[in-house]
Scaffold this motif. Structure first.
Motif, PDB file in Angstrom:
ATOM      1  N   LEU A  71       1.071  -1.299   0.040  1.00 45.65           N
ATOM      2  CA  LEU A  71      -0.160  -0.053   0.154  1.00 45.65           C
ATOM      3  C   LEU A  71       0.739   1.322   0.004  1.00 45.65           C
ATOM      4  O   LEU A  71       0.703   1.992  -0.234  1.00 45.65           O
ATOM      5  N   GLN A  72       2.024   1.875   0.567  1.00 46.29           N
ATOM      6  CA  GLN A  72       3.172   2.085   0.810  1.00 46.29           C
ATOM      7  C   GLN A  72       3.281   2.275  -0.678  1.00 46.29           C
ATOM      8  O   GLN A  72       3.480   4.134  -1.140  1.00 46.29           O
ATOM      9  N   GLN A  73       3.764   1.614  -1.365  1.00 44.07           N
ATOM     10  CA  GLN A  73       4.297   1.668  -3.142  1.00 44.07           C
ATOM     11  C   GLN A  73       3.288   2.517  -3.941  1.00 44.07           C
ATOM     12  O   GLN A  73       3.321   3.284  -3.905  1.00 44.07           O
ATOM     13  N   TRP A  74       1.321   1.787  -4.080  1.00 43.59           N
ATOM     14  CA  TRP A  74       1.290   2.675  -4.448  1.00 43.59           C
ATOM     15  C   TRP A  74       0.767   4.440  -3.926  1.00 43.59           C
ATOM     16  O   TRP A  74       0.124   4.814  -5.145  1.00 43.59           O
ATOM     17  N   VAL A  75       0.726   4.437  -2.699  1.00 41.45           N
ATOM     18  CA  VAL A  75       0.694   5.290  -2.584  1.00 41.45           C
ATOM     19  C   VAL A  75       0.989   6.390  -2.225  1.00 41.45           C
ATOM     20  O   VAL A  75       1.773   7.643  -3.576  1.00 41.45           O
ATOM     21  N   ARG A  76       2.841   5.747  -3.403  1.00 41.23           N
ATOM     22  CA  ARG A  76       4.402   7.033  -3.686  1.00 41.23           C
ATOM     23  C   ARG A  76       4.019   6.983  -4.916  1.00 41.23           C
ATOM     24  O   ARG A  76       4.172   7.927  -5.437  1.00 41.23           O
ATOM     25  N   VAL A  77       3.259   5.961  -5.815  1.00 37.21           N
ATOM     26  CA  VAL A  77       3.089   5.813  -6.737  1.00 37.21           C
ATOM     27  C   VAL A  77       2.090   7.657  -7.433  1.00 37.21           C
ATOM     28  O   VAL A  77       2.295   7.705  -7.907  1.00 37.21           O
ATOM     29  N   LEU A  78       0.887   6.786  -6.298  1.00 36.17           N
ATOM     30  CA  LEU A  78       0.173   7.690  -6.291  1.00 36.17           C
ATOM     31  C   LEU A  78       0.847   9.219  -6.726  1.00 36.17           C
ATOM     32  O   LEU A  78      -0.195  11.068  -6.737  1.00 36.17           O
ATOM     33  N   GLU A  79       1.117   9.394  -5.632  1.00 38.92           N
ATOM     34  CA  GLU A  79       2.383  10.679  -5.447  1.00 38.92           C
ATOM     35  C   GLU A  79       3.254  10.986  -6.107  1.00 38.92           C
ATOM     36  O   GLU A  79       4.025  12.087  -6.038  1.00 38.92           O
ATOM     37  N   PRO A 133      11.685   4.690  -1.105  1.00 35.72           N
ATOM     38  CA  PRO A 133      12.224   6.435  -0.821  1.00 35.72           C
ATOM     39  C   PRO A 133      13.677   6.100  -1.033  1.00 35.72           C
ATOM     40  O   PRO A 133      14.476   4.938  -0.951  1.00 35.72           O
ATOM     41  N   SER A 134      14.247   6.844  -1.016  1.00 36.66           N
ATOM     42  CA  SER A 134      15.840   7.600  -1.257  1.00 36.66           C
ATOM     43  C   SER A 134      16.400   8.605   0.800  1.00 36.66           C
ATOM     44  O   SER A 134      16.851   8.433   0.599  1.00 36.66           O
ATOM     45  N   ALA A 135      14.985   8.514   0.965  1.00 42.96           N
ATOM     46  CA  ALA A 135      15.069   9.496   1.832  1.00 42.96           C
ATOM     47  C   ALA A 135      14.389   9.290   2.930  1.00 42.96           C
ATOM     48  O   ALA A 135      12.859   8.867   2.624  1.00 42.96           O
ATOM     49  N   ALA A 136      14.439   9.630   4.434  1.00 43.71           N
ATOM     50  CA  ALA A 136      13.448   9.038   5.276  1.00 43.71           C
ATOM     51  C   ALA A 136      13.996   9.994   6.913  1.00 43.71           C
ATOM     52  O   ALA A 136      14.741  10.700   7.004  1.00 43.71           O
ATOM     53  N   ILE A 137      12.642   9.313   7.822  1.00 42.94           N
ATOM     54  CA  ILE A 137      13.072  10.813   9.203  1.00 42.94           C
ATOM     55  C   ILE A 137      13.114   9.755   9.704  1.00 42.94           C
ATOM     56  O   ILE A 137      11.710   8.697   9.878  1.00 42.94           O
ATOM     57  N   VAL A 138      13.724   9.750  11.226  1.00 40.84           N
ATOM     58  CA  VAL A 138      13.870   9.156  12.002  1.00 40.84           C
ATOM     59  C   VAL A 138      13.381   9.579  13.449  1.00 40.84           C
ATOM     60  O   VAL A 138      13.530  10.948  13.766  1.00 40.84           O
ATOM     61  N   ASP A 139      12.894   9.094  14.587  1.00 36.68           N
ATOM     62  CA  ASP A 139      12.495   9.576  16.241  1.00 36.68           C
ATOM     63  C   ASP A 139      12.033   8.953  16.438  1.00 36.68           C
ATOM     64  O   ASP A 139      11.532   7.797  16.092  1.00 36.68           O
ATOM     65  N   CYS A 140      11.280   9.359  17.729  1.00 40.89           N
ATOM     66  CA  CYS A 140      10.872   8.067  18.822  1.00 40.89           C
ATOM     67  C   CYS A 140       9.395   8.818  19.801  1.00 40.89           C
ATOM     68  O   CYS A 140       8.935  10.314  19.794  1.00 40.89           O
ATOM     69  N   GLN A 141       8.573   9.039  19.917  1.00 38.20           N
ATOM     70  CA  GLN A 141       7.862   8.792  20.894  1.00 38.20           C
ATOM     71  C   GLN A 141       7.480   7.589  22.157  1.00 38.20           C
ATOM     72  O   GLN A 141       7.192   6.758  21.692  1.00 38.20           O
ATOM     73  N   SER A 142       7.725   8.343  23.730  1.00 34.19           N
ATOM     74  CA  SER A 142       7.347   7.384  24.968  1.00 34.19           C
ATOM     75  C   SER A 142       5.970   7.914  24.989  1.00 34.19           C
ATOM     76  O   SER A 142       5.340   8.742  24.995  1.00 34.19           O
ATOM     77  N   LEU A 147       7.011  10.767   3.051  1.00 35.38           N
ATOM     78  CA  LEU A 147       5.153  11.082   3.005  1.00 35.38           C
ATOM     79  C   LEU A 147       4.571  11.003   4.702  1.00 35.38           C
ATOM     80  O   LEU A 147       3.550  11.462   5.043  1.00 35.38           O
ATOM     81  N   GLY A 148       5.521  10.267   5.138  1.00 38.29           N
ATOM     82  CA  GLY A 148       4.931  10.175   6.932  1.00 38.29           C
ATOM     83  C   GLY A 148       4.691   8.358   7.000  1.00 38.29           C
ATOM     84  O   GLY A 148       4.385   8.110   8.040  1.00 38.29           O
ATOM     85  N   LEU A 149       5.101   8.088   5.733  1.00 37.86           N
ATOM     86  CA  LEU A 149       4.255   6.937   5.687  1.00 37.86           C
ATOM     87  C   LEU A 149       5.299   5.806   6.464  1.00 37.86           C
ATOM     88  O   LEU A 149       6.345   5.983   6.502  1.00 37.86           O
ATOM     89  N   TRP A 205       9.288  17.760  11.061  1.00 39.75           N
ATOM     90  CA  TRP A 205       7.608  17.778  11.553  1.00 39.75           C
ATOM     91  C   TRP A 205       7.049  16.582  10.564  1.00 39.75           C
ATOM     92  O   TRP A 205       5.508  16.248  10.939  1.00 39.75           O
ATOM     93  N   VAL A 206       7.617  16.234   9.625  1.00 40.60           N
ATOM     94  CA  VAL A 206       6.795  14.729   8.920  1.00 40.60           C
ATOM     95  C   VAL A 206       6.719  14.093   9.887  1.00 40.60           C
ATOM     96  O   VAL A 206       5.624  13.162   9.861  1.00 40.60           O
ATOM     97  N   VAL A 207       7.488  13.570  10.193  1.00 41.33           N
ATOM     98  CA  VAL A 207       7.716  12.081  11.045  1.00 41.33           C
ATOM     99  C   VAL A 207       6.785  12.639  12.738  1.00 41.33           C
ATOM    100  O   VAL A 207       5.872  11.787  12.880  1.00 41.33           O
ATOM    101  N   GLU A 208       6.577  13.985  13.342  1.00 41.63           N
ATOM    102  CA  GLU A 208       5.758  14.252  13.562  1.00 41.63           C
ATOM    103  C   GLU A 208       4.698  14.195  13.420  1.00 41.63           C
ATOM    104  O   GLU A 208       3.992  14.006  14.889  1.00 41.63           O
ATOM    105  N   ARG A 209       3.996  14.586  12.279  1.00 42.31           N
ATOM    106  CA  ARG A 209       2.738  14.005  12.068  1.00 42.31           C
ATOM    107  C   ARG A 209       1.804  12.798  12.383  1.00 42.31           C
ATOM    108  O   ARG A 209       1.284  12.419  12.370  1.00 42.31           O
ATOM    109  N   SER A 210       3.248  11.794  11.564  1.00 42.05           N
ATOM    110  CA  SER A 210       2.630  10.757  11.791  1.00 42.05           C
ATOM    111  C   SER A 210       2.550  10.089  13.098  1.00 42.05           C
ATOM    112  O   SER A 210       1.585   9.213  13.203  1.00 42.05           O
ATOM    113  N   PHE A 211       2.857  10.967  14.141  1.00 40.87           N
ATOM    114  CA  PHE A 211       2.629  10.782  15.475  1.00 40.87           C
ATOM    115  C   PHE A 211       1.671  11.006  15.960  1.00 40.87           C
ATOM    116  O   PHE A 211       0.341  10.266  17.076  1.00 40.87           O
TER     117      PHE A 211
END
Length: 264
Positions: free
Chosen positions: A85-93, A99-108, A139-141, A221-227
């Motif tokens: 589904l992630q691949q389909w969404v990315r192609v749609l966008e 991906p060639s870039a990503a974001i890492v974060d954590c949440q307690s 995209l935050g996926l 902000w992308v990963v914060e939106r995912s949270f």
């Protein structure tokens, strides 16, 4: 089955998801349960935040629903659904499938009173519970999620996250080059270790020195939106799961539901 619940799959959503359901085992009895109702029931549990035994009687028996939820966790079906589904969404966008870039974060997050395994205290956030470590695309996926004790440091959790990503979804990370992180992951030794081990470049996005209050930081902000998306799922408001792996699966299910809504 009743179709009165907002979490129930639409015809279009089920058409997309049904092709990702594993086929029946030829050596077993034919299925006598409606898998569309099973998935809708799991979405209900996710969004309503209720216990399995409190599943409405419109759905299949809770034991049956839990059986498929657990089975698909163990055999990796949820991961496959999330990936496709992630691949389909990315192609749609108009993005590349991987991906060639990503974001890492954590949440307690706080744990439920019945949870005792892998529970700790985050002295920075003053939270007793567990910590969700996310690797997301631009995209935050969610590409990969690992749940640890809240006592684990950001770097220690990231090491587990990267190891799991390399072991389980290495084919999706062939083009990954750059990962944005916050100041919790800074340090020449850690950044060099990531580069030497995985050939990924960590770029620290720092908060402006003189900034006060909320500041919208580039990329982070992308990963914060995912949270923030998880707030729509009451099952994820706390960690109610006995096993950390079950919480990881509910994160994947939350993303699957979100992507189905985008695609259909």
């Amino acid at each position: 089955m009743s179709t009165s619940y907002p979490t129930d799959l639409t015809d279009e959503q089920w058409e997309l998801l049904s092709v990702l359901i594993p086929p029946e085992n030829s050596g077993c009895r034919p299925r006598c349960v409606d898998l569309r109702a099973v998935v809708s029931a799991i979405f209900y549990i996710l969004c309503a935040g209720c216990a399995w035994r409190m599943l409405p009687h419109d759905y299949p028996k809770w034991q049956t629903v839990y059986y498929y939820f657990r089975k698909w966790r163990i055999d990796g079906t949820w991961e496959v659904m999330n990936h496709k589904l992630q691949q389909w969404v990315r192609v749609l966008e108009d993005r590349e499938p991987n991906p060639s870039a990503a974001i890492v974060d954590c949440q307690s997050v706080e744990n439920g009173t019945m949870v005792s395994q892998a529970v700790g205290f985050d002295s920075g956030k003053l939270v007793k519970g567990r910590k969700r470590h996310l690797l997301v695309d631009t995209l935050g996926l969610v590409l990969m999620v690992v749940v640890t004790s809240a006592y684990e440091s950001d770097k220690a959790g990231a090491k587990q996250l990267f190891a799991q990503a390399k072991n389980r979804i290495s084919d999706r990370l062939n083009h990954l080059v750059l990962i944005w992180v916050d100041a919790g992951y800074q340090g020449e030794g850690f950044i060099k270790w990531v580069m030497d081990t995985y050939r990924w470049i960590l770029e620290v996005v720092r908060r402006p020195t003189n900034a006060k209050g909320f500041v919208l930081l580039p990329r982070r902000w992308v990963v914060e939106r995912s949270f923030g998306w998880f707030n729509w799922c009451r099952r994820l408001s706390k960690d109610y799961e006995i096993l950390p792996q079950t919480h990881e699966t509910f994160v994947q299910v939350a993303m699957i539901r979100l992507m189905l809504k985008r695609l259909a």
